[in-house]
Design an enzyme around this catalytic site. Structure first.
Site, PDB file in Angstrom:
ATOM      1  N   TRP A 182       0.833  -1.195   0.000  1.00 35.65           N
ATOM      2  CA  TRP A 182       0.000   0.000   0.000  1.00 35.65           C
ATOM      3  C   TRP A 182       0.873   1.253   0.000  1.00 35.65           C
ATOM      4  CZ3 TRP A 182      -4.932   2.112   0.333  1.00 35.65           C
ATOM      5  CH2 TRP A 182      -5.037   3.398   0.909  1.00 35.65           C
ATOM      6  N   ASN A 234       0.224   5.807   0.231  1.00 32.97           N
ATOM      7  CA  ASN A 234      -0.621   6.994   0.128  1.00 32.97           C
ATOM      8  C   ASN A 234       0.249   8.238   0.030  1.00 32.97           C
ATOM      9  OD1 ASN A 234      -0.848   5.946   3.135  1.00 32.97           O
ATOM     10  ND2 ASN A 234      -1.338   8.106   3.344  1.00 32.97           N
ATOM     11  N   ASP A 235       0.099   9.231   0.872  1.00 38.30           N
ATOM     12  CA  ASP A 235       0.658  10.562   0.652  1.00 38.30           C
ATOM     13  C   ASP A 235       2.130  10.563   0.235  1.00 38.30           C
ATOM     14  OD1 ASP A 235      -1.756  10.894   1.881  1.00 38.30           O
ATOM     15  OD2 ASP A 235      -0.995  12.041   3.573  1.00 38.30           O
ATOM     16  N   TRP A 258      -4.156   0.512   4.443  1.00 37.93           N
ATOM     17  CA  TRP A 258      -3.483   1.485   5.297  1.00 37.93           C
ATOM     18  C   TRP A 258      -3.131   0.870   6.647  1.00 37.93           C
ATOM     19  CZ3 TRP A 258      -3.978   3.745  10.042  1.00 37.93           C
ATOM     20  CH2 TRP A 258      -3.249   4.910  10.259  1.00 37.93           C
ATOM     21  N   PHE A 272       4.528   9.369  10.012  1.00 38.82           N
ATOM     22  CA  PHE A 272       3.543  10.051   9.177  1.00 38.82           C
ATOM     23  C   PHE A 272       4.243  11.019   8.215  1.00 38.82           C
ATOM     24  CE2 PHE A 272      -0.953   9.701  11.190  1.00 38.82           C
ATOM     25  CZ  PHE A 272      -0.849   8.331  11.207  1.00 38.82           C
ATOM     26  N   SER A 273       3.470  11.843   7.540  1.00 40.15           N
ATOM     27  CA  SER A 273       3.974  12.654   6.434  1.00 40.15           C
ATOM     28  C   SER A 273       4.991  13.700   6.879  1.00 40.15           C
ATOM     29  CB  SER A 273       2.812  13.337   5.720  1.00 40.15           C
ATOM     30  OG  SER A 273       1.997  12.392   5.074  1.00 40.15           O
ATOM     31  N   ARG A 283       0.475  17.910  12.402  1.00 38.57           N
ATOM     32  CA  ARG A 283       1.175  17.004  11.490  1.00 38.57           C
ATOM     33  C   ARG A 283       1.558  17.635  10.153  1.00 38.57           C
ATOM     34  NH1 ARG A 283      -4.022  14.512  12.094  1.00 38.57           N
ATOM     35  NH2 ARG A 283      -5.362  14.565  10.250  1.00 38.57           N
ATOM     36  N   ASP A 284       2.309  16.824   9.385  1.00 41.80           N
ATOM     37  CA  ASP A 284       2.617  17.027   7.964  1.00 41.80           C
ATOM     38  C   ASP A 284       3.528  18.236   7.712  1.00 41.80           C
ATOM     39  OD1 ASP A 284       0.829  14.964   7.843  1.00 41.80           O
ATOM     40  OD2 ASP A 284      -0.814  16.148   7.002  1.00 41.80           O
ATOM     41  N   GLU A 296      -4.781  18.840   5.836  1.00 40.24           N
ATOM     42  CA  GLU A 296      -3.571  18.016   5.864  1.00 40.24           C
ATOM     43  C   GLU A 296      -2.595  18.488   4.788  1.00 40.24           C
ATOM     44  OE1 GLU A 296      -4.880  13.693   7.484  1.00 40.24           O
ATOM     45  OE2 GLU A 296      -5.324  14.012   5.356  1.00 40.24           O
ATOM     46  N   TRP A 311      -9.880   8.898   0.101  1.00 40.45           N
ATOM     47  CA  TRP A 311     -10.080   8.195   1.368  1.00 40.45           C
ATOM     48  C   TRP A 311     -11.471   7.582   1.503  1.00 40.45           C
ATOM     49  CZ3 TRP A 311      -6.250   6.301   3.630  1.00 40.45           C
ATOM     50  CH2 TRP A 311      -5.046   6.975   3.772  1.00 40.45           C
TER      51      TRP A 311
END
Length: 498
Positions: free
Chosen positions: A24, A26-27, A51, A83-84, A154-155, A209, A307
């Site tokens: 998998w 994602n970002d 995820w 995380f990102s 975050r991010d 995000e 999502w």
């Protein structure tokens, strides 16, 4: 455990987009050009194709078209998920992570702390560094370096700012549930000082995000620099689920100020067309830009999924592709600065054929030669009396994805209700639309078709729509159509891609 592939689901594997071999993603994270190589890191589950177990996967490319999957770069462990975030080249070793003759790459990422951590329940910003060009990473022993004691901070996107206030690192991150972008500064990437906040504004129908902040010259004029703030949200997109929006304004090294906002606070469903969207399709999310790109080019890539149904798309053992890389610029449109996006694409020189048409008068539904599972379609339409006109791609008579223009409504619409496999999730079969005008009287579309996607760049990239589709592998026909009247296809070029 990684899912077992099947001939049908593996048939959806993209040919011109990046996807993992059997896991998998994602970002996109940590995008950077370094020593002649583009590095694409991304949210990755190394142990499966849904995820979870968030780590940083890694792929490299020298041309932004052909990607090589690398081993997992920064792995989750018993105390944190990764995380990102972003990566900078610390050219002057401000962090002290480099050697005497080695400037390190420094990753700034969000730690999601687990029960085994004293920071359990928080999201905070941490560091890792690499001195071998981004292939192996060491986590900083004093992580986290920035902790707001928040569960949704975050991010971080970090870049080097140089201006009247000096030269320093700037971090752009989010308080996701507050719909707020928060900015910090640092001299060494370890100690951070709060600068300012932006938001809520415009689209706030879901969590904010993956922000980004960068300068662009307006209409190529280096004496007229604007700053663009992007922020992604889910849900709350213009056609449902995930999407990204942007603001144009000014950044003075401390505060970002938007030139204008449509709404402050709550999202207004009646004004969705007035918000500035990175992409109007259902499947372009978490888009951020590469650091350190030569010649000041601003290159972006997004996660090609939503999502609402991301974990359930019918592919295995891989799940989720990335978009094509796009070069973004800022142009004047009706007197206002707007993003224009063009795919980074060069003719690979090994296409299996091109079919061209000119001056096609269309009334009804007409198949054309040159359809393929993977291709570039370039079309220019001149409206006539038809209420709607356009193309049907990846068709076979029983199915197809309709890309239509409705001039009276000023809309571009993508209908994927009959696009193939649509029943894996109730929200997937959809008719999605975007505002589209033709000041010069013609509509220009550039469409990249892959085994499981369509990316549409309209009117020189001022309107984009990205959509996943899952057609039968044998559905490769292309047709032009006009409903309730006539239209003219002044030019149509179909190029099959390898």
């Amino acid at each position: 455990m990684t899912a077992v592939s099947s001939p049908v689901s593996e048939a959806f594997r993209p040919a011109i987009h990046y996807a993992c071999k059997n896991t998998w993603l994602n970002d996109p994270n940590g995008l950077i050009f370094h020593d002649g190589t583009y590095h694409l890191y991304y949210q990755n589950n190394p142990f499966g194709n849904i995820w979870g177990n968030m780590s940083w996967g890694h792929a490299t490319s020298t041309d932004l078209l052909n990607w090589i999957e690398q081993p997992v770069a920064i792995a989750c462990d018993e105390s944190e998920d990764i995380f990102s975030g972003s990566i900078v080249w610390d050219q002057y070793n401000t962090s002290g992570f480099g050697g005497q003759h080695t400037a390190p790459l420094v990753a700034i990422y969000t730690s999601l702390f687990k029960k085994d951590s004293p920071h359990y329940g928080r999201q905070a910003q941490s560091l890792a560094w690499s001195t071998d060009g981004g292939y192996s990473w060491t986590k900083y022993h004093e992580n986290p370096v920035l902790d707001r004691k928040s569960a949704n901070f975050r991010d971080p996107k970090v870049f080097r700012y140089s201006g009247p206030r000096g030269s320093y690192w700037v971090m752009v991150a989010v308080e996701a549930h507050d719909h707020t972008v928060v900015l910090y500064r640092s001299d060494d990437l370890k100690t951070w000082e709060y600068l300012s906040s932006f938001g809520p504004a415009n689209a706030t129908g879901g969590v904010w995000e993956c922000p980004d902040l960068f300068p662009l010259p307006l209409d190529g004029n280096e004496d007229n620099i604007k700053w663009v703030l992007t922020v992604n949200l889910h849900p709350g997109g213009p056609n449902g689920g995930s999407a990204g929006q942007y603001f144009v304004g000014h950044f003075d090294g401390v505060t970002f100020t938007a030139a204008s906002t449509v709404t402050d606070g709550l999202q207004d469903p009646a004004r969705m067309d007035e918000y500035l969207w990175l992409d109007w399709g259902r499947d372009y999310y978490a888009a951020v830009s590469f650091n350190n790109v030569p010649d000041g080019r601003r290159l972006m890539i997004g996660w090609m999924n939503n999502w609402q149904y991301g974990n359930e798309i019918p592919t295995s053992p891989w799940r989720s592709p990335m978009s094509l890389v796009r070069e973004v610029s800022l142009v004047s449109s009706n007197g206002q600065p707007r993003l224009s996006q063009r795919p980074v694409w060069e003719d690979p020189g090994s296409d299996t054929g091109t079919v061209s048409y000119t001056g096609l008068d269309v009334d009804g539904f007409h198949p054309v030669e040159g359809g393929a599972a993977v291709q570039l379609i370039e079309a220019t339409f001149v409206p006539g009396s038809a209420e709607e006109f356009g193309l049907v791609i990846r068709g076979n008579g029983a199915e197809g994805t309709k890309i239509g223009i409705r001039p009276a409504d000023g809309r571009l619409a993508v209908d994927r209700t009959m696009s193939g496999n649509t029943d894996f999730h109730e929200t997937f079969p959809s008719i999605d639309s975007a505002p589209l005008q033709a000041p010069g009287g013609t509509y220009d579309l550039r469409i990249f078709v892959d085994h499981c996607s369509v990316e549409i760049f309209a009117q020189n990239g001022q309107v984009t729509m990205t959509e996943l589709i899952f057609p039968d592998p044998e559905s490769i026909s292309v047709s032009v159509y006009a409903s309730e009247g006539t239209a003219t296809v002044s030019s149509l070029k179909l190029t099959t891609l390898p």
